[in-house]
Enzyme design. Structure first.
Site, PDB file in Angstrom:
ATOM      1  CG  ASP A  51      26.755  22.422  22.166  1.00  0.00           C
ATOM      2  OD1 ASP A  51      27.086  21.581  21.326  1.00  0.00           O
ATOM      3  OD2 ASP A  51      27.405  22.632  23.224  1.00  0.00           O
ATOM      4  CB  SER A  78      29.368   8.628  28.021  1.00  0.00           C
ATOM      5  OG  SER A  78      28.555   8.110  26.995  1.00  0.00           O
ATOM      6  CE1 TYR A 142      31.958   9.583  30.516  1.00  0.00           C
ATOM      7  CE2 TYR A 142      32.482   7.384  31.321  1.00  0.00           C
ATOM      8  CZ  TYR A 142      31.587   8.407  31.166  1.00  0.00           C
ATOM      9  OH  TYR A 142      30.307   8.283  31.651  1.00  0.00           O
ATOM     10  CE  LYS A 146      30.171  12.110  32.614  1.00  0.00           C
ATOM     11  NZ  LYS A 146      28.794  12.591  32.706  1.00  0.00           N
ATOM     12  CG  HIS A 190      27.962   0.428  25.600  1.00  0.00           C
ATOM     13  ND1 HIS A 190      27.939   1.509  24.749  1.00  0.00           N
ATOM     14  CD2 HIS A 190      28.444   0.884  26.768  1.00  0.00           C
ATOM     15  CE1 HIS A 190      28.375   2.577  25.389  1.00  0.00           C
ATOM     16  NE2 HIS A 190      28.687   2.232  26.623  1.00  0.00           N
ATOM     17  CG  LEU A 191      28.865  -7.568  26.540  1.00  0.00           C
ATOM     18  CD1 LEU A 191      29.876  -8.150  25.565  1.00  0.00           C
ATOM     19  CD2 LEU A 191      29.112  -8.099  27.950  1.00  0.00           C
TER      20      LEU A 191
HETATM   21  N1  UFG Z   1      33.183  -6.358  25.693  1.00  0.00           N
HETATM   22  C1  UFG Z   1      33.504  -7.407  24.857  1.00  0.00           C
HETATM   23  N2  UFG Z   1      33.171  -7.268  23.539  1.00  0.00           N
HETATM   24  C2  UFG Z   1      32.552  -6.159  23.040  1.00  0.00           C
HETATM   25  C3  UFG Z   1      32.228  -5.094  23.923  1.00  0.00           C
HETATM   26  C4  UFG Z   1      32.564  -5.241  25.255  1.00  0.00           C
HETATM   27  O1  UFG Z   1      34.071  -8.404  25.253  1.00  0.00           O
HETATM   28  O2  UFG Z   1      32.309  -6.101  21.820  1.00  0.00           O
HETATM   29  C5  UFG Z   1      33.517  -6.515  27.131  1.00  0.00           C
HETATM   30  C6  UFG Z   1      34.425  -5.409  27.623  1.00  0.00           C
HETATM   31  O3  UFG Z   1      35.761  -5.779  27.414  1.00  0.00           O
HETATM   32  C7  UFG Z   1      34.018  -5.328  29.091  1.00  0.00           C
HETATM   33  C8  UFG Z   1      32.534  -5.706  29.092  1.00  0.00           C
HETATM   34  O4  UFG Z   1      32.314  -6.374  27.860  1.00  0.00           O
HETATM   35  O5  UFG Z   1      34.706  -6.274  29.823  1.00  0.00           O
HETATM   36  C9  UFG Z   1      31.620  -4.508  29.168  1.00  0.00           C
HETATM   37  O6  UFG Z   1      32.019  -3.571  28.170  1.00  0.00           O
HETATM   38  P1  UFG Z   1      31.171  -2.295  27.776  1.00  0.00           P
HETATM   39  O7  UFG Z   1      31.905  -1.587  26.691  1.00  0.00           O
HETATM   40  O8  UFG Z   1      29.749  -2.658  27.537  1.00  0.00           O
HETATM   41  O9  UFG Z   1      31.182  -1.433  29.107  1.00  0.00           O
HETATM   42  P2  UFG Z   1      32.425  -0.922  29.987  1.00  0.00           P
HETATM   43  O10 UFG Z   1      32.445  -1.767  31.222  1.00  0.00           O
HETATM   44  O11 UFG Z   1      33.674  -0.836  29.222  1.00  0.00           O
HETATM   45  O12 UFG Z   1      32.003   0.568  30.227  1.00  0.00           O
HETATM   46  C10 UFG Z   1      30.943   0.923  31.070  1.00  0.00           C
HETATM   47  C11 UFG Z   1      30.279   2.187  30.547  1.00  0.00           C
HETATM   48  C12 UFG Z   1      31.248   3.340  30.569  1.00  0.00           C
HETATM   49  C13 UFG Z   1      31.827   3.465  31.936  1.00  0.00           C
HETATM   50  C14 UFG Z   1      32.427   2.181  32.388  1.00  0.00           C
HETATM   51  C15 UFG Z   1      32.886   2.266  33.792  1.00  0.00           C
HETATM   52  O13 UFG Z   1      29.811   1.980  29.235  1.00  0.00           O
HETATM   53  O14 UFG Z   1      30.573   4.521  30.221  1.00  0.00           O
HETATM   54  O15 UFG Z   1      31.460   1.133  32.327  1.00  0.00           O
HETATM   55  O16 UFG Z   1      33.997   1.487  33.948  1.00  0.00           O
HETATM   56  F1  UFG Z   1      32.790   4.396  31.940  1.00  0.00           F
END
Ligand code: UFG
Length: 329
Positions: A51, A78, A142, A146, A190-191
């Site tokens: 760690d 993250s 987060y 960073k 994540h999406l």
């Molecule tokens: N989303 C949905 N349903 C879900 C999950 C996500 O509609 O179940 C949407 C979110 O609202 C967003 C898009 O899909 O509009 C992408 O979402 P993610 O969670 O996959 O990714 P993020 O854009 O929120 O986050 C990513 C990285 C982060 C980083 C960020 C930068 O995972 O680490 O981009 O803005 F910080």
């Protein structure tokens, strides 16, 4: 090259280790396995469990591995949502962990480091596509940690001469082309992995968070970039530093935005599955549109993303999710 990869058992770290080894380099992996998986570590990499917040752990690796050319640092928490409810966890791991690392690098005379930053450093964008010179006003903890890491590297270079490259990723996605390693967060937020868990039968539906954004179909637009293209950018950034390049910050994205609905539709075509959707309200803190300008990385690092087509990206992710329904478990 011999590269120490911190967080090399995590999603982007493990793909970078594979890429390094595939290109004939040596990789030493350091990971506390809090969110990473030992199974994701390439068999030809040397693995140390440790760690970053324990200075003795990282000192031991640098004492033993004498000829490290550079460090690639992925070891951080993250998740945007988690960072809002557990901010001190993010200060502890991301900032304190990096501070301990830098002390160890200073005392071991290591002078080159490439590390993960994020689009979340920008907050609400003022331009589309986003340039590295745009304001950084994070809207979540987060992104704030960073950005603070970037500043820590900036001042440490001035005092101790450690050169750095900060890579601000947009939406990392996809999996290694052979399908043996891929994305596996627990819990998954994540999406693309969630959509593919619906397709592989381990989840009932995908919730769309918000259909009333000011975008072409009302859903959020993101710039999806393949994890192997990110991995290659880290290797190019190390080579850039070793060839005398100055410390710098680069965006990494494809420069093309896809809406949540477009991603779901593409996944339906790739998988041949129906993929049930439930429309829900907005998720707190989501900007409507996040698209990168990566012209600087292309120009300075000579980075050429290979997976610029969403359907191909999702195909690689599906190869992983359709054969590893429970991730590494
Ligand atoms: N989303 C949905 N349903 C879900 C999950 C996500 O509609 O179940 C949407 C979110 O609202 C967003 C898009 O899909 O509009 C992408 O979402 P993610 O969670 O996959 O990714 P993020 O854009 O929120 O986050 C990513 C990285 C982060 C980083 C960020 C930068 O995972 O680490 O981009 O803005 F910080």
């Amino acid at each position: 090259m011999k590269i120490l990869v911190l967080g090399g058992a995590g999603y982007i770290g493990s793909h970078t280790v594979y890429r390094l080894i595939e290109q004939g380099h040596q990789a030493v992996v350091f990971d506390n396995l809090e969110t990473g998986y030992e199974k994701a570590v390439h068999k030809d990499a040397k693995f140390y469990k440790g760690d970053l917040r324990n200075k003795a752990d990282i000192d031991k690796v640098l004492d033993q591995e004498k000829d490290i050319d550079a460090v690639i640092h992925f070891a951080a928490n993250s998740l945007v949502g988690e960072s809002m409810v557990k901010p001190l966890k993010y200060y502890d791991n991301n900032i304190y962990g990096t501070k301990v690392l830098l002390e160890s690098l200073v005392s071991h005379g290591i002078k080159n480091i490439v590390f993960s930053s994020t689009a979340a450093t920008y907050g609400e964008p003022v331009n589309t596509p986003i340039l590295e010179s745009d304001p950084t006003v994070p809207t979540n903890c987060y992104g704030e940690t960073k950005r603070a890491m970037e500043r820590m590297f900036y001042w440490t270079e001035k005092a101790h001469g450690i050169k750095y490259v900060s890579l601000r990723y947009f939406n990392a996605c996809g999996a290694h082309i052979d399908g043996n390693i891929g994305e596996a967060h627990n819990p998954e937020s994540h999406l693309i992995p969630i959509i593919l868990q619906v397709a592989n039968g381990t989840r009932d539906h995908i919730s769309i968070f918000g259909t009333d954004y000011d975008t072409k179909d009302g859903t959020c637009i993101r710039d999806y970039i393949h994890v192997t293209d990110l991995a290659q950018a880290h290797i190019l950034a190390v080579e850039y530093l070793l060839n005398g390049g100055e410390s710098d910050i680069f965006n990494l994205g494809n420069g093309v935005g896809f809406s949540v609905k477009e991603v779901i539709e593409t996944a339906r075509k790739v998988t041949g599955k129906e993929i049930k959707v439930v429309e829900e309200s907005r998720r707190a803190g989501d900007p409507a549109v996040l698209i990168a300008s990566s012209e600087k990385a292309k120009r300075v690092l000579n980075w050429k993303p290979q997976y610029d087509d969403l359907s191909t990206i999702i195909k690689t992710a599906w190869k992983w999710h359709s054969t590893h329904k429970n991730g590494y478990m």
